[in-house]
Write an enzyme that holds these catalytic residues in place. Sequence first.
Site, PDB file in Angstrom:
ATOM      1  N   ASN A  78       2.763  90.218 -81.807  1.00  0.00           N
ATOM      2  CA  ASN A  78       2.386  89.328 -82.920  1.00  0.00           C
ATOM      3  C   ASN A  78       1.426  90.628 -83.685  1.00  0.00           C
ATOM      4  O   ASN A  78       0.392  90.532 -83.612  1.00  0.00           O
ATOM      5  CB  ASN A  78       1.637  88.181 -82.801  1.00  0.00           C
ATOM      6  CG  ASN A  78       1.211  87.557 -84.107  1.00  0.00           C
ATOM      7  OD1 ASN A  78       1.410  87.893 -84.981  1.00  0.00           O
ATOM      8  ND2 ASN A  78       0.175  86.435 -84.055  1.00  0.00           N
ATOM      9  N   LYS A 100       0.632  90.312 -87.004  1.00  0.00           N
ATOM     10  CA  LYS A 100      -0.254  89.885 -87.981  1.00  0.00           C
ATOM     11  C   LYS A 100      -0.034  90.569 -89.341  1.00  0.00           C
ATOM     12  O   LYS A 100       0.967  90.933 -89.488  1.00  0.00           O
ATOM     13  CB  LYS A 100      -1.844  89.825 -87.484  1.00  0.00           C
ATOM     14  CG  LYS A 100      -1.674  88.858 -86.171  1.00  0.00           C
ATOM     15  CD  LYS A 100      -2.992  88.641 -85.504  1.00  0.00           C
ATOM     16  CE  LYS A 100      -3.030  87.827 -84.245  1.00  0.00           C
ATOM     17  NZ  LYS A 100      -4.101  87.200 -83.787  1.00  0.00           N
ATOM     18  N   HIS A 102       0.842  79.237 -85.596  1.00  0.00           N
ATOM     19  CA  HIS A 102      -0.317  80.016 -84.914  1.00  0.00           C
ATOM     20  C   HIS A 102      -1.660  79.440 -85.402  1.00  0.00           C
ATOM     21  O   HIS A 102      -1.854  78.813 -86.547  1.00  0.00           O
ATOM     22  CB  HIS A 102      -0.152  81.428 -85.650  1.00  0.00           C
ATOM     23  CG  HIS A 102      -1.146  82.399 -84.804  1.00  0.00           C
ATOM     24  ND1 HIS A 102      -2.320  82.410 -85.152  1.00  0.00           N
ATOM     25  CD2 HIS A 102      -0.839  83.145 -83.563  1.00  0.00           C
ATOM     26  CE1 HIS A 102      -2.788  83.430 -84.287  1.00  0.00           C
ATOM     27  NE2 HIS A 102      -2.057  83.977 -83.560  1.00  0.00           N
ATOM     28  N   GLU A 118      -4.188  80.798 -86.418  1.00  0.00           N
ATOM     29  CA  GLU A 118      -4.771  81.430 -87.838  1.00  0.00           C
ATOM     30  C   GLU A 118      -4.153  80.380 -89.115  1.00  0.00           C
ATOM     31  O   GLU A 118      -4.596  80.311 -90.005  1.00  0.00           O
ATOM     32  CB  GLU A 118      -4.404  82.730 -87.854  1.00  0.00           C
ATOM     33  CG  GLU A 118      -5.357  83.576 -87.067  1.00  0.00           C
ATOM     34  CD  GLU A 118      -4.775  84.860 -86.432  1.00  0.00           C
ATOM     35  OE1 GLU A 118      -3.690  85.298 -86.796  1.00  0.00           O
ATOM     36  OE2 GLU A 118      -5.310  85.174 -85.442  1.00  0.00           O
ATOM     37  N   GLU A 138      -2.392  79.472 -76.568  1.00  0.00           N
ATOM     38  CA  GLU A 138      -3.256  80.307 -77.029  1.00  0.00           C
ATOM     39  C   GLU A 138      -4.657  79.795 -77.278  1.00  0.00           C
ATOM     40  O   GLU A 138      -4.719  79.174 -78.458  1.00  0.00           O
ATOM     41  CB  GLU A 138      -2.900  81.190 -78.295  1.00  0.00           C
ATOM     42  CG  GLU A 138      -1.537  81.749 -78.114  1.00  0.00           C
ATOM     43  CD  GLU A 138      -1.350  83.042 -79.468  1.00  0.00           C
ATOM     44  OE1 GLU A 138      -1.196  83.988 -79.048  1.00  0.00           O
ATOM     45  OE2 GLU A 138      -1.469  82.634 -80.524  1.00  0.00           O
ATOM     46  N   GLY A 190      -8.158  87.296 -80.023  1.00  0.00           N
ATOM     47  CA  GLY A 190      -8.955  88.550 -80.779  1.00  0.00           C
ATOM     48  C   GLY A 190     -10.328  88.711 -80.575  1.00  0.00           C
ATOM     49  O   GLY A 190     -11.121  89.345 -81.221  1.00  0.00           O
ATOM     50  N   SER A 216      -5.888  87.878 -76.333  1.00  0.00           N
ATOM     51  CA  SER A 216      -6.558  89.116 -75.595  1.00  0.00           C
ATOM     52  C   SER A 216      -5.804  89.533 -74.364  1.00  0.00           C
ATOM     53  O   SER A 216      -6.188  89.897 -73.353  1.00  0.00           O
ATOM     54  CB  SER A 216      -8.031  88.946 -75.229  1.00  0.00           C
ATOM     55  OG  SER A 216      -8.615  88.598 -76.652  1.00  0.00           O
TER      56      SER A 216
HETATM   57  P1  PGA Z   1      -4.914  88.902 -79.575  1.00  0.00           P
HETATM   58  O1  PGA Z   1      -4.033  87.727 -80.319  1.00  0.00           O
HETATM   59  O2  PGA Z   1      -3.718  89.349 -78.648  1.00  0.00           O
HETATM   60  O3  PGA Z   1      -5.324  89.915 -80.445  1.00  0.00           O
HETATM   61  O4  PGA Z   1      -5.917  88.159 -78.913  1.00  0.00           O
HETATM   62  C1  PGA Z   1      -3.116  86.884 -80.122  1.00  0.00           C
HETATM   63  C2  PGA Z   1      -2.348  86.052 -81.007  1.00  0.00           C
HETATM   64  O5  PGA Z   1      -3.118  85.707 -81.770  1.00  0.00           O
HETATM   65  O6  PGA Z   1      -1.200  85.807 -81.001  1.00  0.00           O
END
Ligand code: PGA
Length: 252
Positions: free
Chosen positions: A9, A11, A97, A99, A169, A175, A214
């Site tokens: 992903n 982003k 997601h 976000e 998630e 993140g 992560s």
């Molecule tokens: P990350 O993000 O691996 O940077 O924690 C995962 C995601 O948001 O899909």
Amino acid sequence: MRKQIAAANWKMNLTLQQAEKLLDDIIAKPHELKQHQQVVFAVPFPYLQMAQQKIAGKQNVFIAAQNCYSKKSGAYTGEVSVEMLRSLGISYVIIGHSERREYFHESNELLADKVNICLENNITPIFCCGEPLNIREAGTQNEYVEKQLDESLFHLTGEQLQKIVIAYEPIWAIGTGKTATSAQAQEIQAHLRSVIKDEYNHVSDIIPILYGGSVKGSNAKELFSQPDVDGGLVGGASLNADEFVTIINSLK
Ligand code: PGA
């Protein structure tokens, strides 16, 4: 064996030139995909076509959009329809997601509409769910995530549901560098599978449930070794070719 998926992903990162280089670098590194293993790159909208061209002819490698709109077409300036994605040959879309839920106020109800329109157009939703830190601290994460599945997915027939990929998630792990332990991921993902089993019986055995939050080269193997962790949805570490290839090679 159930499908095992390493999904990147990206982003809202990378220029076109950086995106091209990253894909070239990943494709050039040795990684053998078994028949049940897939790699998915969820890239920003403007790079979808470039990415499709780069992976043309590669077995078990797919491009995903990071979002889509819930309506078929029309006066929705700035939105991207599933029909548009379909016309580019896109096979996956990330839906819901955290976000999108947080910054763009996407509700479980809206996400149900997005799931529906994806399925109508033969695009597989990678449906994201997961709890914030306060819910985890209160110990009510199972109920919280169950509600997300219930309100966005459980109106589907079994035949439809088996076309979905779920990504669990936990928001506190996205993140932050704070990964859920493999035991935490296994526990809740097994629980989600059992909830799906209660509603849909054997369909629960087919649905890949990815872990996200992560995931890195150094923890992927341990996470993916869990029986109910069928790969990962990877943000930060998917922007580094070596890291992401290590993650791909950690699929079971
Ligand atoms: P990350 O993000 O691996 O940077 O924690 C995962 C995601 O948001 O899909």
